[in-house]
Design a protein around this motif. Structure first.
Motif, short mmCIF file in Angstrom:
data_model
loop_
_atom_site.label_atom_id
_atom_site.label_comp_id
_atom_site.label_asym_id
_atom_site.label_seq_id
_atom_site.Cartn_x
_atom_site.Cartn_y
_atom_site.Cartn_z
N VAL A 1 44.94 31.81 69.21
CA VAL A 1 45.91 31.69 68.12
C VAL A 1 45.17 31.81 66.79
O VAL A 1 44.15 31.16 66.57
CB VAL A 1 46.64 30.33 68.19
N LEU A 2 45.69 32.65 65.91
CA LEU A 2 45.10 32.82 64.58
C LEU A 2 46.14 32.46 63.52
O LEU A 2 47.21 33.08 63.45
CB LEU A 2 44.64 34.27 64.37
N ILE A 3 45.85 31.45 62.74
CA ILE A 3 46.71 31.04 61.63
C ILE A 3 45.99 31.41 60.33
O ILE A 3 44.91 30.88 60.04
CB ILE A 3 46.99 29.52 61.64
N GLY A 4 46.55 32.32 59.56
CA GLY A 4 45.94 32.75 58.31
C GLY A 4 46.45 31.92 57.13
O GLY A 4 47.65 31.64 57.04
N VAL A 5 45.54 31.54 56.26
CA VAL A 5 45.90 30.78 55.06
C VAL A 5 45.41 31.54 53.83
O VAL A 5 44.22 31.84 53.72
CB VAL A 5 45.29 29.37 55.09
N LEU A 6 46.34 31.86 52.92
CA LEU A 6 46.00 32.54 51.67
C LEU A 6 45.90 31.51 50.55
O LEU A 6 46.90 30.82 50.26
CB LEU A 6 47.05 33.58 51.29
N PRO A 7 44.74 31.37 49.92
CA PRO A 7 44.62 30.42 48.81
C PRO A 7 45.58 30.73 47.66
O PRO A 7 46.03 29.84 46.96
CB PRO A 7 43.16 30.57 48.37
N LYS A 8 45.90 31.99 47.47
CA LYS A 8 46.84 32.40 46.42
C LYS A 8 47.85 33.37 47.01
O LYS A 8 47.63 33.96 48.06
CB LYS A 8 46.10 33.07 45.27
N ASP A 9 48.97 33.54 46.28
CA ASP A 9 49.97 34.52 46.72
C ASP A 9 49.35 35.91 46.72
O ASP A 9 48.61 36.29 45.81
CB ASP A 9 51.18 34.51 45.79
N GLY A 10 49.67 36.68 47.72
CA GLY A 10 49.22 38.06 47.81
C GLY A 10 49.94 38.75 48.93
O GLY A 10 49.51 38.68 50.09
N ALA A 11 51.05 39.40 48.59
CA ALA A 11 51.91 39.98 49.62
C ALA A 11 51.18 41.02 50.46
O ALA A 11 51.28 41.03 51.69
CB ALA A 11 53.15 40.59 48.98
#
Length: 460
Positions: free
Chosen positions: A228-238
């Protein structure tokens, strides 16, 4: 126009439905629209969508009720349902994930990110469908369709993977009080450290442009391709979020690391992985059992024919001969008649064990019907095969059988027909003809008095 799948859009606001339809239709999806929960069950049966996008609040219901309705249909239980929540509404996102929704989508709907989420959800459904047998509606190993998410039975191994040790420590601390799973931390620069120990069941990874290659690496490795890979973006970036989804993350968290959201997505995705692992294991067991004779535990005829074909091809490539034997327990009907079928089954099972022990790694033994066994010996000579065949006769004859609940010992013998090929680099010997020849040799052994081996000379 090629339709790539059917998507049901549920929203009480017509402009929202139209906007989504325009974007999804442009990407060659067939879009079905509805505005309320009433009548949805019939619509689902008629349209059989591959994905449902629903507003979190409908005029007569909620996204959670939509999810329950979809999951209640065995044929649609694996259809993902994503909630549409207001932008920056953290509470709404957490509520949707708590209710078991497969994802949460927020406007404005930028094409790249919306379509990436759709592709990710459809891939997830396709993976489940591949584990179904034939046209059966139930996933293998499950008597009832899944509803919402079911927590995994035991804590999983979760690794936090970030760009710096400081961020890893912060995320590890934030998550440790939110999840029951065992946590570890690594940096992307030390990926080897992650891969060299026990592999995690899930990875929470910090997403930036450099991390995209790491995602591709993890998805390409045998040990982590189903992690399972859960990605977390520190800032918005579509666009970055879309790229991460297309590289294989199972879920994406935008606008920074919200421990509550990450923990919920972990629970949902780990539970999904647990279900898929069970289905996969059940499928593999089913495949393995299709090659096994249920009474003796030996391989069956189906396996035997496939294995003999492989032996013939490999022996030809190595310019070696191989042997085929047909073995038949002598007077087996009289054993059943005199001692009963329970004793007969015991004799068959024990005979199979003896033959298998005697063959060892030299070849294979299969029960191909009744009291008949087929033995295949790769890369051998006629003299070598004849020596093994005589050993097989001895292992059956020399020790009487002792069925349970039977005071009398049962004396059993076996007859064997053998044919061995000569090395022939140019072609593969016809298998059907060899088996017929071995059968003729077996008949000759029976006719000559049983309890012996007869050899049929190979014409090749």
């Amino acid at each position: 126009m090629s339709v790539q799948g059917t998507i049901l859009v549920l929203d009480g606001t017509s402009t929202n439905r139209i906007m989504l339809k325009v974007q999804l239709t442009a990407a060659w999806y067939h879009v079905v629209q509805a505005e309320k929960l009433d009548g949805l069950a019939g619509l689902l049966r008629r349209t059989r969508p591959d994905l449902v996008l629903t507003a979190q609040s409908l005029p007569d219901g909620t996204a959670a009720e939509v999810k329950k309705l979809v999951a209640a249909d065995p044929d649609l239980a694996d259809v993902p349902v994503a909630a549409i929540a207001a932008q920056n509404d953290k509470a709404a996102r957490l509520k949707a994930l708590t209710d078991g929704l497969d994802d949460v989508i927020t406007p404005p709907f930028k094409d790249s990110l919306l379509l990436a989420r759709v592709r990710s959800l459809l891939r997830a459904r396709a993976e489940t469908q591949e584990l179904r047998i034939g046209s059966g509606s139930q996933p293998i190993g499950f008597a009832e369709p899944a509803t919402g998410f079911t927590p995994a039975q035991k804590p999983a191994r979760v690794t936090v993977l970030t760009q710096s040790t400081k961020t890893s420590a912060l995320w590890h601390k934030a998550l440790s009080g939110k999840t029951r799973h065992a946590l570890a931390a690594h940096t992307c620069s030390n990926l080897q450290g992650l891969l060299s120990g026990p592999l995690p069941d899930a990875i929470v990874i910090e997403i930036n442009p450099k991390a995209l290659s790491t995602l591709a690496d993890l998805r390409s490795r045998v040990g982590t391709r189903r992690t399972v890979l859960i990605g977390v973006l520190p800032k918005d970036g579509a666009q970055l979020a879309a790229d991460a989804l297309d590289r294989g993350v199972d879920a994406i968290c935008q606008s920074g690391s919200c421990a509550d959201e990450v923990a919920l997505r972990l629970e949902n995705q780990i539970a999904r992985k647990s279900r898929l692992d069970q289905m996969r294991a059940s499928l593999y067991r089913g495949v393995a059992e299709s090659w096994i004779d249920p009474l003796t535990g030996l391989h069956n005829r189906r396996y035997a024919m496939h294995a003999m074909d492989q032996i013939a091809r490999r022996s030809s490539q190595a310019n070696k001969g191989f042997a085929v034997m047909l073995a038949d327990l002598d007077h087996f009907k009289s054993i059943n008649d005199r001692y009963g079928h329970v004793a007969g089954d015991f004799v068959l099972t024990e005979a199979g064990k003896r033959l298998e022990r005697a063959i060892g790694s030299a070849g294979f033994v299969a029960r191909i019907g009744g009291e008949e066994f087929l033995i295949g010996l790769p890369e051998t000579t006629q003299s070598g095969a004849l020596s093994i065949a005589r050993t097989l006769c001895d292992c059956i004859r020399q020790s009487p059988f002792s069925p349970p609940d039977n005071r009398k010992l049962v004396q059993v013998t076996i007859s064997i027909g053998l044919i061995a090929t000569k090395p022939q680099k140019s072609s593969v010997a016809p298998l059907d003809g060899l088996i017929r020849s071995a059968d003729s040799a077996l008949y000759a052994a029976k006719k000559a008095g049983r309890n012996q081996v007869r050899v049929r000379q190979c014409a090749a």
